[in-house]
Design a protein around this motif. Structure first.
Motif, PDB file in Angstrom:
ATOM      1  N   ARG A 386       0.830  -1.204   0.000  1.00 52.04           N
ATOM      2  CA  ARG A 386       0.000   0.000   0.000  1.00 52.04           C
ATOM      3  C   ARG A 386       0.864   1.254   0.000  1.00 52.04           C
ATOM      4  O   ARG A 386       0.551   2.233  -0.688  1.00 52.04           O
ATOM      5  CB  ARG A 386      -0.922  -0.027   1.216  1.00 52.04           C
ATOM      6  N   ALA A 387       1.953   1.251   0.773  1.00 52.05           N
ATOM      7  CA  ALA A 387       2.844   2.411   0.822  1.00 52.05           C
ATOM      8  C   ALA A 387       3.454   2.690  -0.540  1.00 52.05           C
ATOM      9  O   ALA A 387       3.590   3.854  -0.949  1.00 52.05           O
ATOM     10  CB  ALA A 387       3.942   2.195   1.869  1.00 52.05           C
ATOM     11  N   ALA A 388       3.815   1.650  -1.261  1.00 47.99           N
ATOM     12  CA  ALA A 388       4.372   1.841  -2.602  1.00 47.99           C
ATOM     13  C   ALA A 388       3.336   2.442  -3.539  1.00 47.99           C
ATOM     14  O   ALA A 388       3.656   3.292  -4.387  1.00 47.99           O
ATOM     15  CB  ALA A 388       4.874   0.496  -3.143  1.00 47.99           C
ATOM     16  N   ALA A 389       2.085   2.021  -3.391  1.00 44.11           N
ATOM     17  CA  ALA A 389       1.031   2.558  -4.252  1.00 44.11           C
ATOM     18  C   ALA A 389       0.753   4.023  -3.945  1.00 44.11           C
ATOM     19  O   ALA A 389       0.595   4.850  -4.860  1.00 44.11           O
ATOM     20  CB  ALA A 389      -0.240   1.731  -4.078  1.00 44.11           C
ATOM     21  N   VAL A 390       0.700   4.380  -2.657  1.00 45.56           N
ATOM     22  CA  VAL A 390       0.423   5.762  -2.271  1.00 45.56           C
ATOM     23  C   VAL A 390       1.583   6.680  -2.664  1.00 45.56           C
ATOM     24  O   VAL A 390       1.367   7.855  -3.014  1.00 45.56           O
ATOM     25  CB  VAL A 390       0.149   5.852  -0.751  1.00 45.56           C
ATOM     26  N   ALA A 391       2.804   6.166  -2.654  1.00 41.09           N
ATOM     27  CA  ALA A 391       3.976   6.985  -2.998  1.00 41.09           C
ATOM     28  C   ALA A 391       3.807   7.635  -4.368  1.00 41.09           C
ATOM     29  O   ALA A 391       4.206   8.789  -4.570  1.00 41.09           O
ATOM     30  CB  ALA A 391       5.235   6.130  -2.964  1.00 41.09           C
ATOM     31  N   GLY A 392       3.192   6.918  -5.293  1.00 39.74           N
ATOM     32  CA  GLY A 392       3.013   7.460  -6.635  1.00 39.74           C
ATOM     33  C   GLY A 392       1.992   8.573  -6.712  1.00 39.74           C
ATOM     34  O   GLY A 392       1.902   9.262  -7.739  1.00 39.74           O
ATOM     35  N   LYS A 393       1.225   8.784  -5.635  1.00 42.55           N
ATOM     36  CA  LYS A 393       0.199   9.830  -5.629  1.00 42.55           C
ATOM     37  C   LYS A 393       0.667  11.119  -4.951  1.00 42.55           C
ATOM     38  O   LYS A 393      -0.044  12.126  -5.000  1.00 42.55           O
ATOM     39  CB  LYS A 393      -1.057   9.324  -4.918  1.00 42.55           C
ATOM     40  N   ILE A 394       1.832  11.082  -4.293  1.00 40.22           N
ATOM     41  CA  ILE A 394       2.320  12.251  -3.562  1.00 40.22           C
ATOM     42  C   ILE A 394       2.886  13.274  -4.538  1.00 40.22           C
ATOM     43  O   ILE A 394       3.784  12.971  -5.326  1.00 40.22           O
ATOM     44  CB  ILE A 394       3.397  11.855  -2.535  1.00 40.22           C
ATOM     45  N   ARG A 395       2.362  14.479  -4.479  1.00 37.32           N
ATOM     46  CA  ARG A 395       2.794  15.528  -5.406  1.00 37.32           C
ATOM     47  C   ARG A 395       4.144  16.107  -4.996  1.00 37.32           C
ATOM     48  O   ARG A 395       4.453  16.228  -3.808  1.00 37.32           O
ATOM     49  CB  ARG A 395       1.755  16.637  -5.446  1.00 37.32           C
ATOM     50  N   ALA A 396       4.922  16.493  -5.971  1.00 43.30           N
ATOM     51  CA  ALA A 396       6.216  17.101  -5.704  1.00 43.30           C
ATOM     52  C   ALA A 396       6.268  18.564  -6.130  1.00 43.30           C
ATOM     53  O   ALA A 396       7.321  19.197  -6.039  1.00 43.30           O
ATOM     54  CB  ALA A 396       7.317  16.313  -6.430  1.00 43.30           C
ATOM     55  N   ASP A 397       5.136  19.122  -6.595  1.00 43.56           N
ATOM     56  CA  ASP A 397       5.151  20.456  -7.182  1.00 43.56           C
ATOM     57  C   ASP A 397       4.515  21.513  -6.285  1.00 43.56           C
ATOM     58  O   ASP A 397       4.179  22.602  -6.750  1.00 43.56           O
ATOM     59  CB  ASP A 397       4.440  20.452  -8.534  1.00 43.56           C
ATOM     60  N   GLY A 398       4.343  21.234  -5.003  1.00 46.75           N
ATOM     61  CA  GLY A 398       3.663  22.177  -4.125  1.00 46.75           C
ATOM     62  C   GLY A 398       4.326  23.535  -4.057  1.00 46.75           C
ATOM     63  O   GLY A 398       3.656  24.581  -4.087  1.00 46.75           O
ATOM     64  N   ALA A 399       5.652  23.560  -3.961  1.00 46.15           N
ATOM     65  CA  ALA A 399       6.367  24.839  -3.883  1.00 46.15           C
ATOM     66  C   ALA A 399       6.202  25.637  -5.169  1.00 46.15           C
ATOM     67  O   ALA A 399       6.042  26.865  -5.136  1.00 46.15           O
ATOM     68  CB  ALA A 399       7.847  24.596  -3.583  1.00 46.15           C
ATOM     69  N   GLU A 400       6.208  24.958  -6.294  1.00 49.58           N
ATOM     70  CA  GLU A 400       6.033  25.641  -7.577  1.00 49.58           C
ATOM     71  C   GLU A 400       4.625  26.224  -7.692  1.00 49.58           C
ATOM     72  O   GLU A 400       4.450  27.372  -8.136  1.00 49.58           O
ATOM     73  CB  GLU A 400       6.291  24.654  -8.718  1.00 49.58           C
ATOM     74  N   VAL A 401       3.623  25.455  -7.287  1.00 48.75           N
ATOM     75  CA  VAL A 401       2.242  25.945  -7.325  1.00 48.75           C
ATOM     76  C   VAL A 401       2.089  27.172  -6.432  1.00 48.75           C
ATOM     77  O   VAL A 401       1.488  28.184  -6.820  1.00 48.75           O
ATOM     78  CB  VAL A 401       1.263  24.833  -6.894  1.00 48.75           C
TER      79      VAL A 401
END
Length: 415
Positions: A386-401
């Protein structure tokens, strides 16, 4: 364009602003971060290439002093201490931020409420746009969650109407912080404000957390713009000794408790629970200077480390539930066992359990039994999947937004 980013807190408060500052500068904005002047934060901001403006005091020694003062105080005494601390912070932080804000077009404030109040006052005096930011939804007025409970101002038992509780929160914050805010306003020749909470919060608020980990259901009590977490890219290699340790056996369990008061006891309990399963451990020293407890070669202690790389190589992460560690572990796909203490930590522990990517310790002080139970859940194969699946949903662009949003807002007339 110049934007001042302000916070007063631990690393989990400072590193996200380093990420936001770097994102702003990539758009040609001159960003400056006001943060505690501890050496670790100066080095962090230098690595991000962002100018630092020291806050009113380094945070480690200040926090230790405040903890020592409050330990023997009654709830009423702690409330008086909070009010006295607030007055000191507002006055001293106002001076620090006034100097840092010269020539700026906007100020964005995170961290302790009195520090944010000082930033709001500076923005008002300088005619700059102001925006409050937070890293967790629970700090925002909403019918979906209860407000934070303060010493000597408990939430009334049996009241389940969150709207009513948030109305009461206005009175609580006036009682704790009103004198600090309005005392500083009086010294500046300004009229008092009747609702210090809404004055400091403003509207809208910047919600800097990942929508998968911390979803914002919306609220008619306040407007929040959710951007995603502010993640500072980290390209640093791991130390040779740590690399060798990782390569010498199966993935270890990471143990780190940041600045929480039970860190030493929790660290020893965690090592015992890990060893009981025949596993190895990487121990983050943190503010409590955790160590390996003995000279056995199944534990390795680290100081400042690249969590983004390390968490991808561990079996699980045992930690206190800070927003930064939670998102770093989730993004790396590492299962988590959380020992929550204060603030937003119980919220992150609950969300990790709800998402199926880990478990929370039963209670704030871990016993061998309670932490073993949480670790069993974290190490279960289904949790890892489950952790591996959720990892793909975590956004990395928050600072840019957030950077794009702030640039747009900073160009508008202040209110």
């Amino acid at each position: 364009m110049r934007i001042l980013l302000s916070t007063y807190g631990s690393r989990g408060d400072v590193e996200p602003l380093a990420a936001l500052g770097a994102a702003l500068q990539a758009h040609g904005v001159e960003a400056k971060v006001s943060a505690p002047g501890d050496a670790e934060f100066a080095a962090l901001l230098a690595r991000a290439g962002v100018t630092m403006a020291p806050a009113f005091a380094p945070v480690r020694e200040w926090a230790k002093e405040m903890i020592n003062r409050s330990r023997s105080a009654s709830p009423e005494g702690r409330a008086r201490l909070i009010a006295a601390q607030a007055a000191e912070i507002v006055a001293r932080q106002y001076e620090a931020l006034s100097a840092a804000a010269e020539g700026c077009d906007a100020v964005v404030a995170f961290g302790l409420f009195p520090s944010c109040a000082a930033a709001r006052l500076v923005a008002e005096q300088h005619g700059m746009r102001y925006m409050l930011g937070t890293f967790c939804p629970v700090w925002l007025p909403s019918p979906h969650n209860r407000p934070h409970e303060y010493p000597s101002h408990p939430l009334p038992p049996g009241v389940t109407d969150n709207r009513l509780l948030w109305e009461m929160d206005i009175r609580t914050k006036n009682a704790l912080f009103g004198e600090a805010v309005n005392g500083q306003r009086a010294s500046l020749g300004l009229l008092p404000v009747e609702n210090v909470r809404d004055y400091v919060y403003g509207n809208p608020v910047l919600l800097a957390c990942d929508p998968t980990l911390g979803p914002w259901p919306g609220s008619d009590l306040i407007d929040a713009v959710q951007t995603g977490a502010f993640i500072l890219p980290d390209e640093r290699p791991l130390l040779d000794g740590l690399e060798a340790f990782l390569d010498s056996g199966p993935p270890p369990v990471y143990v780190g408790f940041g600045s929480i008061s039970v860190a030493k006891e929790a660290g020893s309990t965690a090592i015992a629970a890990i060893r009981a399963r025949g596993l190895r451990a990487v121990i983050a020293r943190g503010w409590a200077e955790l160590g390996t407890v003995d000279d056995r070669d199944d534990c390795f202690a680290v100081g400042e480390v690249n969590q983004q790389v390390l968490f991808g190589r561990v079996a699980a992460v045992i930690h206190h539930g800070g927003a930064g560690t939670t998102v770093a572990a989730a993004r790396a796909g590492a299962p988590q066992a959380i020992v929550p203490q204060i603030g937003d930590q119980p919220y992150w522990a609950r969300r990790v359990a709800e998402l199926g990517i880990g478990a929370a310790n039963d209670g704030p002080v871990p016993s061998a039994e309670s932490l073993s139970a949480a670790l069993d859940v974290a190490l279960a194969p289904e949790t890892s999947t489950r952790a591996a699946a959720v990892a793909g949903k975590i956004r990395a662009d928050g600072a840019e937004v957030a950077a794009r949003l702030l640039i747009e807002l900073a160009g508008q007339p202040s209110r």
